[in-house]
Design a protein around this motif. Sequence first.
Motif, PDB file in Angstrom:
ATOM      1  N   ASP A  56      13.013   1.691  -5.887  1.00  0.00           N
ATOM      2  CA  ASP A  56      13.735   1.357  -4.655  1.00  0.00           C
ATOM      3  C   ASP A  56      12.961   1.772  -3.413  1.00  0.00           C
ATOM      4  N   ASN A  57      12.466   2.990  -3.391  1.00  0.00           N
ATOM      5  CA  ASN A  57      11.746   3.476  -2.213  1.00  0.00           C
ATOM      6  C   ASN A  57      10.464   2.679  -1.967  1.00  0.00           C
ATOM      7  N   ASP A  58       9.776   2.328  -3.052  1.00  0.00           N
ATOM      8  CA  ASP A  58       8.559   1.527  -2.909  1.00  0.00           C
ATOM      9  C   ASP A  58       8.885   0.141  -2.373  1.00  0.00           C
ATOM     10  N   LEU A  59       9.985  -0.417  -2.853  1.00  0.00           N
ATOM     11  CA  LEU A  59      10.404  -1.746  -2.384  1.00  0.00           C
ATOM     12  C   LEU A  59      10.695  -1.711  -0.888  1.00  0.00           C
ATOM     13  N   GLU A  76       9.226  -2.956   4.705  1.00  0.00           N
ATOM     14  CA  GLU A  76       9.036  -2.519   6.080  1.00  0.00           C
ATOM     15  C   GLU A  76       7.619  -2.810   6.552  1.00  0.00           C
ATOM     16  N   SER A  77       6.643  -2.571   5.678  1.00  0.00           N
ATOM     17  CA  SER A  77       5.247  -2.828   6.026  1.00  0.00           C
ATOM     18  C   SER A  77       5.014  -4.311   6.305  1.00  0.00           C
ATOM     19  N   LEU A  78       5.586  -5.170   5.480  1.00  0.00           N
ATOM     20  CA  LEU A  78       5.417  -6.615   5.671  1.00  0.00           C
ATOM     21  C   LEU A  78       6.094  -7.096   6.949  1.00  0.00           C
ATOM     22  N   ILE A  79       7.273  -6.565   7.233  1.00  0.00           N
ATOM     23  CA  ILE A  79       7.959  -6.950   8.473  1.00  0.00           C
ATOM     24  C   ILE A  79       7.127  -6.550   9.679  1.00  0.00           C
ATOM     25  N   HIS A 106       2.333 -16.706   7.187  1.00  0.00           N
ATOM     26  CA  HIS A 106       3.122 -17.309   6.110  1.00  0.00           C
ATOM     27  C   HIS A 106       2.924 -16.590   4.772  1.00  0.00           C
ATOM     28  N   LEU A 107       1.766 -16.019   4.549  1.00  0.00           N
ATOM     29  CA  LEU A 107       1.566 -15.250   3.318  1.00  0.00           C
ATOM     30  C   LEU A 107       2.379 -13.964   3.349  1.00  0.00           C
ATOM     31  N   TYR A 108       2.394 -13.290   4.501  1.00  0.00           N
ATOM     32  CA  TYR A 108       3.234 -12.091   4.629  1.00  0.00           C
ATOM     33  C   TYR A 108       4.704 -12.448   4.416  1.00  0.00           C
ATOM     34  N   HIS A 109       5.108 -13.543   5.051  1.00  0.00           N
ATOM     35  CA  HIS A 109       6.506 -13.971   4.924  1.00  0.00           C
ATOM     36  C   HIS A 109       6.840 -14.342   3.473  1.00  0.00           C
ATOM     37  N   SER A 110       5.889 -14.958   2.778  1.00  0.00           N
ATOM     38  CA  SER A 110       6.122 -15.355   1.382  1.00  0.00           C
ATOM     39  C   SER A 110       6.419 -14.138   0.506  1.00  0.00           C
ATOM     40  N   LEU A 129      17.755   0.260   8.497  1.00  0.00           N
ATOM     41  CA  LEU A 129      16.476   0.075   9.182  1.00  0.00           C
ATOM     42  C   LEU A 129      15.858  -1.272   8.814  1.00  0.00           C
ATOM     43  N   ILE A 130      15.882  -1.598   7.525  1.00  0.00           N
ATOM     44  CA  ILE A 130      15.330  -2.885   7.068  1.00  0.00           C
ATOM     45  C   ILE A 130      16.091  -4.035   7.714  1.00  0.00           C
ATOM     46  N   LEU A 131      17.424  -3.921   7.752  1.00  0.00           N
ATOM     47  CA  LEU A 131      18.236  -4.991   8.329  1.00  0.00           C
ATOM     48  C   LEU A 131      17.929  -5.150   9.823  1.00  0.00           C
ATOM     49  N   THR A 132      17.820  -4.049  10.528  1.00  0.00           N
ATOM     50  CA  THR A 132      17.549  -4.095  11.965  1.00  0.00           C
ATOM     51  C   THR A 132      16.186  -4.731  12.247  1.00  0.00           C
TER      52      THR A 132
END
Length: 498
Positions: A401-404, A409-412, A434-438, A456-459
Amino acid sequence: MEISDLTLTQALAKSNSSSIHIELKSVLQKLESKTLEDFLNGEREEEMRRIDNEIRNIVKTNINHNHKSESEKVDLIAQIIVTVTEYLRNGISSGDVRSILIFLGVNCYLQIEIEKLLSEKEFEDVYTKLVSEKVIEILKSIKLETKPLPDAPYHEKEMMSESLDGFSENNIAKTYRFIEAIERGGRGFHFNFLLEHLISFLYYVNFPLFINTLSCLQNPTDFVFYFQSFKKEDLIKISNESSLSNKWLNFEIIRQIVEKENKENIDQLEVEALKNVLYRIGLNDFAFLKQTVTYFQRSRLFNASLGVFLASASNTQIEEIISDFVIDKFLSNIQARDALREYFVKFASDEQFDLIHILIFNKWKNYFENILTTDDFYQNNLLLTDFANFISNYHTHLTKDNDLLSEMESLIDNILFIDSQWTTSNSEQITKFHLYHSELFLFTFAYRNKRLNNSLILTKYEKLISHKIQLSRYVSDETKNYLEQGKRNIDWTKEYEV
């Protein structure tokens, strides 16, 4: 020109007391003096073609005679059945293949299943063995040879040469390029319909001898000719014969069944049949099996069968097969790969479940990383690939979970601050977006499946999808829909709000 089931049932019942069809009998008597060679070369001889036209017209007229009552029609069809069944029974009892060929020459227009014309006892080996052996002698004496005409274009001759080389090298793709080109053009391998019917006759009257005959064949084009007219249920029966060890024969069985697969529903009997064929190929030549897997990668039925097969394979075999998987950047094959996963998961152990998801994830991750370092690759929409659901399920079950959350967060952040990243061109920047978004999009499904709830992820995600400059620069309507789907995945708790 097809007899309705009701009319056929009534005609068969009446045939026990019916007289012969005099006009048809007169035409068929012309064939009684013909040699086997005359029959088998009939499509090239004018008189044989003329007689065939007479037979077809008689059958067609009596089946479709609009000026006759239904009762009269039944009577006429019953007469035809009596007339041709006489040749069928005589051929079986005396071993006379010519009589069988006369019967087949009529029945190719009637299309009545042989088992409806004979009693169960008449199918016993003691009755059918003699004529079956005579049929086998004929089949063995005929050399089925496929080659380009002398004046054929150069590329056709080259393709034929490549096919012969492919066969000697055990290379499926090279061998079948020529075969499939023939099938796409004109009549394909249907160059002697009477001979095709004779093969089917052997199948129906003496299946064990038919299987023995198949075992003597070697050339892929022979298998194509033998199997092309069989119905799917007949091919499944053949596929379940454990004695059929020839890898090319087994490959062609798969090909014929896959070509006839139901595109909407996967049949469990077909899955089991193809799994058995895969097992035989793997037992005979594992390298050939891997080629087979690559060849049919687009088929849902095949992928389902492969899933069942892999669940019975060793870890080493699973690794070998997956190492040859080709990742398709489009979604056209995703249903096939989903079938692979669905049927594998049904039968796999926990260890196997983890193994296949890890192997496919690593292949997918390498694919993405290679793209990121490829200067001339351009992507202006989501890149999910045909293994998208494998990847989301990998993260669901195997990413902590924490890694996910950290990865998401890193990709966002990468997407939000993409203008700060160094790129060599505008197209490279679009591709990275688009690769990050994928990757992020697939993470959102794992987030939802894990029932995570991180404000935080949602925000941050809400900030991402409301970034007007980026939306105008990178996002199409299709991409916007994917972004909204990602939002619903992250904000999954709303599903339970009243």
